[in-house]
Design a protein around this motif. Structure first.
Motif, PDB file in Angstrom:
ATOM      1  N   ALA A 124     -13.275   0.856  -4.787  1.00  0.00           N
ATOM      2  CA  ALA A 124     -13.972   1.717  -5.624  1.00  0.00           C
ATOM      3  C   ALA A 124     -12.967   2.765  -6.348  1.00  0.00           C
ATOM      4  N   CYS A 125     -11.974   3.291  -5.508  1.00  0.00           N
ATOM      5  CA  CYS A 125     -11.002   4.362  -5.822  1.00  0.00           C
ATOM      6  C   CYS A 125     -10.202   3.640  -6.786  1.00  0.00           C
ATOM      7  N   ILE A 126      -9.528   2.297  -6.317  1.00  0.00           N
ATOM      8  CA  ILE A 126      -8.534   1.915  -7.098  1.00  0.00           C
ATOM      9  C   ILE A 126      -9.132   1.262  -8.579  1.00  0.00           C
ATOM     10  N   ASN A 127     -10.301   1.346  -8.911  1.00  0.00           N
ATOM     11  CA  ASN A 127     -10.939   0.858 -10.000  1.00  0.00           C
ATOM     12  C   ASN A 127     -11.198   2.171 -10.848  1.00  0.00           C
ATOM     13  N   LEU A 158      -7.031   7.834  -7.016  1.00  0.00           N
ATOM     14  CA  LEU A 158      -6.003   6.632  -6.660  1.00  0.00           C
ATOM     15  C   LEU A 158      -5.112   6.965  -5.403  1.00  0.00           C
ATOM     16  N   THR A 159      -4.509   8.167  -5.367  1.00  0.00           N
ATOM     17  CA  THR A 159      -4.035   8.720  -4.341  1.00  0.00           C
ATOM     18  C   THR A 159      -4.847   8.902  -3.029  1.00  0.00           C
ATOM     19  N   LEU A 211       0.840  -1.186  -0.001  1.00  0.00           N
ATOM     20  CA  LEU A 211      -0.100  -0.198   0.051  1.00  0.00           C
ATOM     21  C   LEU A 211       0.972   1.134  -0.029  1.00  0.00           C
ATOM     22  N   ILE A 212       1.854   1.109   0.822  1.00  0.00           N
ATOM     23  CA  ILE A 212       2.772   2.392   0.755  1.00  0.00           C
ATOM     24  C   ILE A 212       3.511   2.743  -0.508  1.00  0.00           C
ATOM     25  N   LYS A 213       3.903   1.512  -1.195  1.00  0.00           N
ATOM     26  CA  LYS A 213       4.285   1.668  -2.630  1.00  0.00           C
ATOM     27  C   LYS A 213       3.466   2.363  -3.642  1.00  0.00           C
ATOM     28  N   LYS A 214       2.346   1.764  -3.589  1.00  0.00           N
ATOM     29  CA  LYS A 214       1.223   2.298  -4.514  1.00  0.00           C
ATOM     30  C   LYS A 214       0.791   3.812  -4.510  1.00  0.00           C
ATOM     31  N   CYS A 215       0.890   4.342  -3.011  1.00  0.00           N
ATOM     32  CA  CYS A 215       0.679   5.686  -2.599  1.00  0.00           C
ATOM     33  C   CYS A 215       1.776   6.421  -3.236  1.00  0.00           C
ATOM     34  N   ASN A 216       3.121   5.951  -2.901  1.00  0.00           N
ATOM     35  CA  ASN A 216       4.278   6.627  -3.485  1.00  0.00           C
ATOM     36  C   ASN A 216       4.431   6.839  -5.104  1.00  0.00           C
ATOM     37  N   GLU A 217       3.756   5.720  -5.548  1.00  0.00           N
ATOM     38  CA  GLU A 217       3.714   5.916  -6.981  1.00  0.00           C
ATOM     39  C   GLU A 217       2.673   6.874  -7.653  1.00  0.00           C
ATOM     40  N   THR A 218       1.493   6.730  -6.961  1.00  0.00           N
ATOM     41  CA  THR A 218       0.462   7.815  -7.508  1.00  0.00           C
ATOM     42  C   THR A 218       0.561   9.243  -7.038  1.00  0.00           C
ATOM     43  N   ARG A 219       1.386   9.316  -5.979  1.00  0.00           N
ATOM     44  CA  ARG A 219       1.521  10.766  -5.296  1.00  0.00           C
ATOM     45  C   ARG A 219       2.399  11.625  -6.283  1.00  0.00           C
ATOM     46  N   PRO A 264      -8.947  18.693   3.449  1.00  0.00           N
ATOM     47  CA  PRO A 264      -7.845  18.774   2.232  1.00  0.00           C
ATOM     48  C   PRO A 264      -8.171  18.046   1.138  1.00  0.00           C
ATOM     49  N   ASP A 265      -7.693  18.384   0.084  1.00  0.00           N
ATOM     50  CA  ASP A 265      -8.416  17.736  -1.210  1.00  0.00           C
ATOM     51  C   ASP A 265      -7.892  16.283  -1.354  1.00  0.00           C
ATOM     52  N   ILE A 266      -7.093  15.617  -0.504  1.00  0.00           N
ATOM     53  CA  ILE A 266      -6.658  14.411  -0.478  1.00  0.00           C
ATOM     54  C   ILE A 266      -7.650  13.441   0.135  1.00  0.00           C
ATOM     55  N   TYR A 267      -8.537  14.126   0.866  1.00  0.00           N
ATOM     56  CA  TYR A 267      -9.324  13.228   1.462  1.00  0.00           C
ATOM     57  C   TYR A 267     -10.836  13.308   0.969  1.00  0.00           C
ATOM     58  N   ILE A 268     -10.999  14.306  -0.127  1.00  0.00           N
ATOM     59  CA  ILE A 268     -12.459  14.336  -0.785  1.00  0.00           C
ATOM     60  C   ILE A 268     -12.561  13.064  -1.585  1.00  0.00           C
TER      61      ILE A 268
END
Length: 206
Positions: free
Chosen positions: A169-172, A179-180, A53-61, A138-142
């Motif tokens: 739902a987000c990852i689809n 995604l982020t 999950l951390i890896k995916k977060c860093n990639e999309t960020r 913050p936008d990251i939560y919306i």
């Protein structure tokens, strides 16, 4: 008494539905003609999942929009973000969520600024069936919050189950802000759900 009865009929009964983990296994068995009763996992498995999950977060960020302070911004204003969320569950085939029909559009909370003092990012109204989002957060939560409240619309009362379905739902969704948002918020749900999902429905081991 009448208000409580209405609450139970409209919403409270959903707290007694089958556990989501069991629903995922049942769905897998039904769609694959299998008879799996449970998925075994241990602490090390969940650690690997967390690293994933951390890896995916860093990639999309790295692919999302930012303001001048390097803070993530959604791809569009809040109105368009809520509109984009409308069709996201149509891409989620697990548990036949793509066939659950059309629900009321998520709405911005009028006094969002005041709600920020409470730390609340969204509210579901069981009496009106509306998903309400704090647009001052913050936008990251919306995006994640919107899909979390929309999961409640689909009858999932448990907070951790709604969090998990919001993540799925987000990852689809192909939009990097969704995604982020999902990757950042993934620490809010029960990891056992995701592990069952990844092993059975995605068909791989993390």
């Amino acid at each position: 008494g009448i208000v409580y009865f209405i609450f139970v009929v409209l919403w409270g009964i959903n707290y007694n539905r089958m556990d989501l983990k069991d629903s995922l296994i049942e769905y897998y068995n039904k769609t694959n003609n299998m008879a799996i009763k449970k998925v075994e996992y241990n602490e090390e498995d969940l650690i690997e999942l967390y690293k994933f999950l951390i890896k995916k977060c860093n990639e999309t960020r790295k692919k999302v929009s930012e303001d001048k302070y390097k803070v993530m911004k959604c791809n569009s204003n809040y109105k368009d973000t809520l509109s984009r969320a409308e069709s996201v569950y149509l891409n989620v085939k697990i548990l036949d969520l793509d066939k659950k029909g059309i629900y009321a559009k998520a709405k911005p909370i009028f006094n969002s600024n005041l709600l920020c003092y409470t730390g609340i990012t969204g509210i579901y109204s069981p009496f009106t069936g509306e998903a309400n989002v704090n647009i001052s957060s913050p936008d990251i939560y919306i995006p994640f919050t919107t899909l979390h409240e929309m999961a409640h619309q689909r009858g999932y009362a448990s907070e951790d189950e709604a969090n998990f379905l919001a993540y799925i739902a987000c990852i689809n969704n192909k939009d990097f802000d969704f995604l982020t948002s999902s990757s950042r918020s993934s620490n809010f749900f029960r990891y056992s759900y995701l592990y069952v999902y990844s092993i059975l429905l995605l068909g791989f081991s993390l």
